[in-house]
Design a protein around this motif. Structure first.
Motif, PDB file in Angstrom:
ATOM      1  N   TYR A  83       0.797  -1.229   0.000  1.00 36.17           N
ATOM      2  CA  TYR A  83       0.000   0.000   0.000  1.00 36.17           C
ATOM      3  C   TYR A  83       0.830   1.280   0.000  1.00 36.17           C
ATOM      4  N   VAL A  84       2.160   1.136  -0.158  1.00 30.08           N
ATOM      5  CA  VAL A  84       3.042   2.297  -0.202  1.00 30.08           C
ATOM      6  C   VAL A  84       3.462   2.543  -1.647  1.00 30.08           C
ATOM      7  N   SER A  85       3.287   3.764  -2.130  1.00 29.05           N
ATOM      8  CA  SER A  85       3.632   4.106  -3.511  1.00 29.05           C
ATOM      9  C   SER A  85       5.129   3.956  -3.770  1.00 29.05           C
ATOM     10  N   GLY A  86       5.459   3.574  -4.995  1.00 32.61           N
ATOM     11  CA  GLY A  86       6.840   3.580  -5.447  1.00 32.61           C
ATOM     12  C   GLY A  86       7.552   2.253  -5.467  1.00 32.61           C
ATOM     13  N   GLY A  87       7.023   1.269  -4.819  1.00 34.20           N
ATOM     14  CA  GLY A  87       7.691  -0.023  -4.792  1.00 34.20           C
ATOM     15  C   GLY A  87       7.258  -0.904  -5.950  1.00 34.20           C
ATOM     16  N   SER A  88       7.788  -2.109  -5.962  1.00 34.33           N
ATOM     17  CA  SER A  88       7.406  -3.093  -6.968  1.00 34.33           C
ATOM     18  C   SER A  88       7.028  -4.374  -6.242  1.00 34.33           C
ATOM     19  N   ASN A  89       6.447  -5.315  -6.955  1.00 33.58           N
ATOM     20  CA  ASN A  89       6.074  -6.577  -6.335  1.00 33.58           C
ATOM     21  C   ASN A  89       7.290  -7.227  -5.681  1.00 33.58           C
ATOM     22  N   ASP A  90       7.158  -7.487  -4.389  1.00 33.97           N
ATOM     23  CA  ASP A  90       8.194  -8.087  -3.549  1.00 33.97           C
ATOM     24  C   ASP A  90       9.503  -7.309  -3.513  1.00 33.97           C
ATOM     25  N   GLY A  91       9.431  -6.026  -3.803  1.00 29.80           N
ATOM     26  CA  GLY A  91      10.610  -5.177  -3.709  1.00 29.80           C
ATOM     27  C   GLY A  91      10.467  -4.190  -2.568  1.00 29.80           C
ATOM     28  N   PRO A  92      11.584  -3.728  -2.020  1.00 31.06           N
ATOM     29  CA  PRO A  92      11.511  -2.727  -0.959  1.00 31.06           C
ATOM     30  C   PRO A  92      11.040  -1.376  -1.497  1.00 31.06           C
ATOM     31  N   VAL A  93      10.535  -0.548  -0.614  1.00 30.48           N
ATOM     32  CA  VAL A  93      10.097   0.798  -0.987  1.00 30.48           C
ATOM     33  C   VAL A  93      11.343   1.669  -1.142  1.00 30.48           C
ATOM     34  N   PRO A  94      11.531   2.302  -2.300  1.00 29.64           N
ATOM     35  CA  PRO A  94      12.713   3.142  -2.510  1.00 29.64           C
ATOM     36  C   PRO A  94      12.784   4.283  -1.490  1.00 29.64           C
ATOM     37  N   GLY A  95      13.997   4.550  -0.997  1.00 27.29           N
ATOM     38  CA  GLY A  95      14.214   5.670  -0.090  1.00 27.29           C
ATOM     39  C   GLY A  95      13.959   5.370   1.376  1.00 27.29           C
ATOM     40  N   VAL A  96      13.518   4.150   1.690  1.00 26.17           N
ATOM     41  CA  VAL A  96      13.278   3.769   3.084  1.00 26.17           C
ATOM     42  C   VAL A  96      14.324   2.722   3.465  1.00 26.17           C
ATOM     43  N   PRO A  97      15.100   2.953   4.529  1.00 25.87           N
ATOM     44  CA  PRO A  97      16.126   1.979   4.923  1.00 25.87           C
ATOM     45  C   PRO A  97      15.521   0.591   5.144  1.00 25.87           C
ATOM     46  N   THR A  98      16.284  -0.422   4.756  1.00 25.58           N
ATOM     47  CA  THR A  98      15.818  -1.810   4.851  1.00 25.58           C
ATOM     48  C   THR A  98      16.644  -2.573   5.868  1.00 25.58           C
ATOM     49  N   GLU A  99      15.952  -3.211   6.797  1.00 26.38           N
ATOM     50  CA  GLU A  99      16.617  -4.063   7.772  1.00 26.38           C
ATOM     51  C   GLU A  99      16.863  -5.431   7.135  1.00 26.38           C
ATOM     52  N   THR A 100      18.110  -5.894   7.198  1.00 25.01           N
ATOM     53  CA  THR A 100      18.459  -7.237   6.727  1.00 25.01           C
ATOM     54  C   THR A 100      19.376  -7.870   7.769  1.00 25.01           C
ATOM     55  N   ASP A 101      19.663  -9.149   7.617  1.00 23.55           N
ATOM     56  CA  ASP A 101      20.552  -9.831   8.545  1.00 23.55           C
ATOM     57  C   ASP A 101      21.959  -9.243   8.526  1.00 23.55           C
ATOM     58  N   SER A 102      22.357  -8.655   7.396  1.00 22.27           N
ATOM     59  CA  SER A 102      23.721  -8.146   7.272  1.00 22.27           C
ATOM     60  C   SER A 102      23.823  -6.625   7.337  1.00 22.27           C
ATOM     61  N   SER A 103      22.714  -5.921   7.536  1.00 23.72           N
ATOM     62  CA  SER A 103      22.772  -4.456   7.557  1.00 23.72           C
ATOM     63  C   SER A 103      22.814  -3.928   8.983  1.00 23.72           C
ATOM     64  N   PRO A 104      23.336  -2.716   9.163  1.00 18.14           N
ATOM     65  CA  PRO A 104      23.345  -2.107  10.491  1.00 18.14           C
ATOM     66  C   PRO A 104      22.005  -1.452  10.832  1.00 18.14           C
ATOM     67  N   VAL A 105      21.063  -1.434   9.916  1.00 17.95           N
ATOM     68  CA  VAL A 105      19.760  -0.807  10.147  1.00 17.95           C
ATOM     69  C   VAL A 105      18.925  -1.687  11.076  1.00 17.95           C
ATOM     70  N   TYR A 106      18.350  -1.061  12.079  1.00 16.68           N
ATOM     71  CA  TYR A 106      17.536  -1.772  13.056  1.00 16.68           C
ATOM     72  C   TYR A 106      16.168  -1.102  13.091  1.00 16.68           C
ATOM     73  N   CYS A 107      15.144  -1.843  12.744  1.00 20.20           N
ATOM     74  CA  CYS A 107      13.806  -1.265  12.657  1.00 20.20           C
ATOM     75  C   CYS A 107      13.167  -1.100  14.023  1.00 20.20           C
ATOM     76  N   GLU A 108      13.519  -0.062  14.695  1.00 17.92           N
ATOM     77  CA  GLU A 108      12.875   0.381  15.932  1.00 17.92           C
ATOM     78  C   GLU A 108      12.866   1.890  15.869  1.00 17.92           C
ATOM     79  N   TYR A 109      11.842   2.468  16.451  1.00 17.06           N
ATOM     80  CA  TYR A 109      11.744   3.923  16.483  1.00 17.06           C
ATOM     81  C   TYR A 109      12.987   4.487  17.169  1.00 17.06           C
ATOM     82  N   PRO A 110      13.701   5.447  16.518  1.00 14.14           N
ATOM     83  CA  PRO A 110      14.956   5.955  17.084  1.00 14.14           C
ATOM     84  C   PRO A 110      14.806   6.765  18.348  1.00 14.14           C
TER      85      PRO A 110
END
Length: 137
Positions: free
Chosen positions: A110-137
């Protein structure tokens, strides 16, 4: 005392504004142990989109708000339950703050700009190997 304030781990159903106010009164700076995600504004194109407490359709509602054609602030996104709506499908979920100040998750379908099974562009993505942690800062 913990230095991390989140709606999911504490079970709190308070709006983000209330959590930040309580943190300021207690002298606690909310923040995750890993690098916090910095996001941006995204557009919810769907109608009556529900905001969940986690990245799953089985999670409870974070708010009674239903979002329709509105811009909201997004912090990050993570892989979760698959959501399908017509020809659109996605496993990504986006952590947002609603117009009424509630922290929660919406399907990337429901978020504009993405593709099927793709992340939303411009929004950091949490992965097992990334330093991004999805919690409110």
């Amino acid at each position: 005392m913990t230095s991390k304030i989140t709606t999911r781990s504490s079970g709190s159903r308070l709006p983000v504004r209330a959590l930040l106010g309580m943190a300021a009164l207690l002298g606690v700076a909310p923040g995750p142990a890993r690098a916090a995600a910095s996001g941006g504004t995204v557009h919810i194109w769907g109608s009556q989109v529900r905001v969940r407490q986690c990245a799953s359709t089985t999670c409870g509602l974070a708010s009674s708000e239903r979002l329709t054609n509105v811009s909201v602030y997004a912090y990050c996104q993570r892989w979760g339950d698959r959501v399908t709506d017509g020809p659109y499908y996605n496993h990504y979920w986006v952590e947002i703050v609603t117009p009424q100040g509630w922290l929660g998750w919406v399907s990337a379908v429901y978020v504009s700009g993405g593709s099927n099974d793709g992340p939303v562009p411009g929004v950091p993505t949490e992965t097992d190997s990334s330093p991004v942690y999805c919690e409110y800062p």
